[in-house]
Design a protein around this motif. Structure first.
Motif, PDB file in Angstrom:
ATOM      1  N   SER A  32     -21.129  29.338 -34.263  1.00 58.90           N
ATOM      2  CA  SER A  32     -22.435  28.910 -33.765  1.00 58.90           C
ATOM      3  C   SER A  32     -22.338  27.446 -33.353  1.00 58.90           C
ATOM      4  O   SER A  32     -21.704  26.649 -34.042  1.00 58.90           O
ATOM      5  CB  SER A  32     -23.485  29.039 -34.877  1.00 58.90           C
ATOM      6  OG  SER A  32     -23.640  30.386 -35.221  1.00 58.90           O
ATOM      7  N   ASN A  33     -22.929  27.117 -32.225  1.00 61.53           N
ATOM      8  CA  ASN A  33     -22.992  25.732 -31.745  1.00 61.53           C
ATOM      9  C   ASN A  33     -21.660  25.191 -31.221  1.00 61.53           C
ATOM     10  O   ASN A  33     -21.491  23.990 -31.119  1.00 61.53           O
ATOM     11  CB  ASN A  33     -23.521  24.801 -32.855  1.00 61.53           C
ATOM     12  CG  ASN A  33     -24.645  23.919 -32.342  1.00 61.53           C
ATOM     13  OD1 ASN A  33     -25.257  24.220 -31.330  1.00 61.53           O
ATOM     14  ND2 ASN A  33     -24.912  22.851 -33.039  1.00 61.53           N
ATOM     15  N   VAL A  34     -20.713  26.087 -30.891  1.00 56.74           N
ATOM     16  CA  VAL A  34     -19.418  25.632 -30.370  1.00 56.74           C
ATOM     17  C   VAL A  34     -19.479  25.395 -28.861  1.00 56.74           C
ATOM     18  O   VAL A  34     -18.606  24.768 -28.289  1.00 56.74           O
ATOM     19  CB  VAL A  34     -18.282  26.625 -30.722  1.00 56.74           C
ATOM     20  CG1 VAL A  34     -18.350  27.883 -29.874  1.00 56.74           C
ATOM     21  CG2 VAL A  34     -16.913  25.968 -30.644  1.00 56.74           C
ATOM     22  N   SER A 115     -13.185  20.977 -30.110  1.00 56.25           N
ATOM     23  CA  SER A 115     -11.992  20.126 -30.026  1.00 56.25           C
ATOM     24  C   SER A 115     -12.036  18.926 -30.964  1.00 56.25           C
ATOM     25  O   SER A 115     -11.012  18.326 -31.255  1.00 56.25           O
ATOM     26  CB  SER A 115     -11.791  19.633 -28.587  1.00 56.25           C
ATOM     27  OG  SER A 115     -12.857  18.781 -28.203  1.00 56.25           O
ATOM     28  N   ARG A 116     -13.227  18.584 -31.468  1.00 57.67           N
ATOM     29  CA  ARG A 116     -13.351  17.393 -32.312  1.00 57.67           C
ATOM     30  C   ARG A 116     -12.905  17.639 -33.751  1.00 57.67           C
ATOM     31  O   ARG A 116     -12.740  16.703 -34.517  1.00 57.67           O
ATOM     32  CB  ARG A 116     -14.808  16.905 -32.311  1.00 57.67           C
ATOM     33  CG  ARG A 116     -15.294  16.502 -30.924  1.00 57.67           C
ATOM     34  CD  ARG A 116     -16.776  16.284 -30.904  1.00 57.67           C
ATOM     35  NE  ARG A 116     -17.501  17.502 -31.226  1.00 57.67           N
ATOM     36  CZ  ARG A 116     -18.821  17.562 -31.368  1.00 57.67           C
ATOM     37  NH1 ARG A 116     -19.549  16.463 -31.231  1.00 57.67           N
ATOM     38  NH2 ARG A 116     -19.403  18.705 -31.648  1.00 57.67           N
ATOM     39  N   LEU A 147     -14.174  13.195 -26.761  1.00 55.20           N
ATOM     40  CA  LEU A 147     -13.004  12.567 -27.368  1.00 55.20           C
ATOM     41  C   LEU A 147     -12.475  11.441 -26.479  1.00 55.20           C
ATOM     42  O   LEU A 147     -12.487  11.566 -25.254  1.00 55.20           O
ATOM     43  CB  LEU A 147     -11.871  13.595 -27.536  1.00 55.20           C
ATOM     44  CG  LEU A 147     -12.146  14.820 -28.413  1.00 55.20           C
ATOM     45  CD1 LEU A 147     -11.026  15.833 -28.240  1.00 55.20           C
ATOM     46  CD2 LEU A 147     -12.284  14.424 -29.870  1.00 55.20           C
ATOM     47  N   ASN A 148     -11.989  10.338 -27.110  1.00 47.33           N
ATOM     48  CA  ASN A 148     -11.308   9.329 -26.303  1.00 47.33           C
ATOM     49  C   ASN A 148      -9.865   9.795 -26.094  1.00 47.33           C
ATOM     50  O   ASN A 148      -9.445  10.812 -26.638  1.00 47.33           O
ATOM     51  CB  ASN A 148     -11.397   7.932 -26.945  1.00 47.33           C
ATOM     52  CG  ASN A 148     -10.667   7.834 -28.279  1.00 47.33           C
ATOM     53  OD1 ASN A 148      -9.617   8.458 -28.466  1.00 47.33           O
ATOM     54  ND2 ASN A 148     -11.214   7.062 -29.201  1.00 47.33           N
ATOM     55  N   LYS A 154      -4.296  13.888 -29.871  1.00 51.68           N
ATOM     56  CA  LYS A 154      -4.102  14.291 -31.267  1.00 51.68           C
ATOM     57  C   LYS A 154      -4.776  15.638 -31.540  1.00 51.68           C
ATOM     58  O   LYS A 154      -4.178  16.553 -32.099  1.00 51.68           O
ATOM     59  CB  LYS A 154      -4.674  13.214 -32.197  1.00 51.68           C
ATOM     60  CG  LYS A 154      -4.573  13.564 -33.673  1.00 51.68           C
ATOM     61  CD  LYS A 154      -5.198  12.470 -34.539  1.00 51.68           C
ATOM     62  CE  LYS A 154      -5.423  12.998 -35.938  1.00 51.68           C
ATOM     63  NZ  LYS A 154      -6.795  13.058 -36.353  1.00 51.68           N
ATOM     64  N   GLN A 155      -6.032  15.771 -31.124  1.00 53.00           N
ATOM     65  CA  GLN A 155      -6.799  16.985 -31.425  1.00 53.00           C
ATOM     66  C   GLN A 155      -6.253  18.224 -30.716  1.00 53.00           C
ATOM     67  O   GLN A 155      -6.295  19.326 -31.262  1.00 53.00           O
ATOM     68  CB  GLN A 155      -8.279  16.791 -31.095  1.00 53.00           C
ATOM     69  CG  GLN A 155      -9.032  15.904 -32.075  1.00 53.00           C
ATOM     70  CD  GLN A 155      -8.916  16.397 -33.502  1.00 53.00           C
ATOM     71  OE1 GLN A 155      -8.328  15.736 -34.364  1.00 53.00           O
ATOM     72  NE2 GLN A 155      -9.478  17.577 -33.772  1.00 53.00           N
ATOM     73  N   MET A 156      -5.736  18.054 -29.499  1.00 54.10           N
ATOM     74  CA  MET A 156      -5.159  19.208 -28.800  1.00 54.10           C
ATOM     75  C   MET A 156      -3.956  19.744 -29.599  1.00 54.10           C
ATOM     76  O   MET A 156      -3.778  20.945 -29.749  1.00 54.10           O
ATOM     77  CB  MET A 156      -4.727  18.860 -27.369  1.00 54.10           C
ATOM     78  CG  MET A 156      -5.865  18.434 -26.438  1.00 54.10           C
ATOM     79  SD  MET A 156      -7.285  19.572 -26.359  1.00 54.10           S
ATOM     80  CE  MET A 156      -8.505  18.662 -27.295  1.00 54.10           C
ATOM     81  N   GLU A 157      -3.146  18.818 -30.129  1.00 53.82           N
ATOM     82  CA  GLU A 157      -1.991  19.219 -30.935  1.00 53.82           C
ATOM     83  C   GLU A 157      -2.429  19.860 -32.256  1.00 53.82           C
ATOM     84  O   GLU A 157      -1.825  20.829 -32.717  1.00 53.82           O
ATOM     85  CB  GLU A 157      -1.064  18.030 -31.194  1.00 53.82           C
ATOM     86  CG  GLU A 157      -0.350  17.526 -29.943  1.00 53.82           C
ATOM     87  CD  GLU A 157       0.336  18.626 -29.143  1.00 53.82           C
ATOM     88  OE1 GLU A 157       1.010  19.493 -29.752  1.00 53.82           O
ATOM     89  OE2 GLU A 157       0.199  18.643 -27.902  1.00 53.82           O
ATOM     90  N   VAL A 158      -3.491  19.309 -32.869  1.00 54.00           N
ATOM     91  CA  VAL A 158      -4.029  19.867 -34.123  1.00 54.00           C
ATOM     92  C   VAL A 158      -4.428  21.325 -33.912  1.00 54.00           C
ATOM     93  O   VAL A 158      -4.082  22.206 -34.704  1.00 54.00           O
ATOM     94  CB  VAL A 158      -5.237  19.035 -34.637  1.00 54.00           C
ATOM     95  CG1 VAL A 158      -6.041  19.795 -35.685  1.00 54.00           C
ATOM     96  CG2 VAL A 158      -4.774  17.694 -35.196  1.00 54.00           C
ATOM     97  N   LEU A 159      -5.147  21.586 -32.835  1.00 51.92           N
ATOM     98  CA  LEU A 159      -5.620  22.947 -32.559  1.00 51.92           C
ATOM     99  C   LEU A 159      -4.467  23.895 -32.259  1.00 51.92           C
ATOM    100  O   LEU A 159      -4.396  24.995 -32.810  1.00 51.92           O
ATOM    101  CB  LEU A 159      -6.615  22.948 -31.395  1.00 51.92           C
ATOM    102  CG  LEU A 159      -7.995  22.362 -31.696  1.00 51.92           C
ATOM    103  CD1 LEU A 159      -8.793  22.184 -30.416  1.00 51.92           C
ATOM    104  CD2 LEU A 159      -8.767  23.231 -32.657  1.00 51.92           C
TER     105      LEU A 159
END
Length: 194
Positions: A32-34, A115-116, A147-148, A154-159
């Motif tokens: 929800s809310n994505v 993504s955050r 995202l900056n 960083k977040q793309m790699e985390v996902l």
């Protein structure tokens, strides 16, 4: 894809039969809310065809958007909304499972992840559930405009690491900037013609 026509054609609830369409369907799942409604609006170049809500848990139905009378974008109910009653969540789950198992026109499933943040336990469970139903979901990382540059990388790699996927099954997306719209249509058109 050039959008000539787009309409919310069918809305089904818990007790409804799953429509059996001839033209291909592409389903969008996510918490929800994505940003599922925002994504659908961005893809269809509309502002409010899919209703966007500030309140999570709003989509409690399966919504079928007919695009150019050639395919359907299917908005599945959001999961992980903590304020929803346990019984309601169970019903949503059954409805989504019924859809994944019974729709003969379903060609592909996209799983949206904010993504955050790192994927939640619910996101990872949904990924496994979709995979267990015979689909290899493409992850759509939503809200990338928030995202900056450093956070973005960083977040793309985390996902990708959390879902254990490569770039082929991953699309960074921003409804605001329309980033990822073309890449998403490319995937859909490839599956629609395949």
């Amino acid at each position: 894809m050039i959008i000539k026509s787009a309409e919310l054609e069918t809305v089904i609830g818990v007790t409804s039969q799953i429509p059996q369409h001839v033209i291909p369907e592409f389903a969008f799942a996510g918490k929800s809310n994505v940003g599922k409604s925002s994504l659908i609006n961005a893809m269809l170049n509309r502002h409010s065809l899919a209703r966007v809500s500030g309140k999570p848990g709003k989509t409690q139905t399966i919504n079928y958007y007919n695009v150019n009378k050639e395919l359907y974008l299917v908005d599945l109910p959001g999961y992980g909304y903590t304020k929803a009653a346990v019984e309601v969540k169970a019903e949503w789950g059954k409805m989504v499972e019924k859809y994944l198992r019974m729709s003969h026109a379903l060609r592909h499933v996209f799983l949206l992840s904010d993504s955050r943040h790192a994927p939640s336990e619910d996101d990872l469970l949904m990924y496994k559930w979709i995979s267990d139903n015979g689909f290899e979901p493409v992850i759509i990382a939503t809200k990338t405009d928030k995202l900056n540059k450093t956070e973005y990388k960083k977040q793309m790699e985390v996902l990708k690491s959390a879902f254990n996927i490569n770039d082929e099954n991953f699309i960074p997306f921003s409804a605001k900037d329309k980033k990822g719209v073309e890449a998403l249509w490319d995937v859909i058109e490839a599956f629609a013609s395949g």
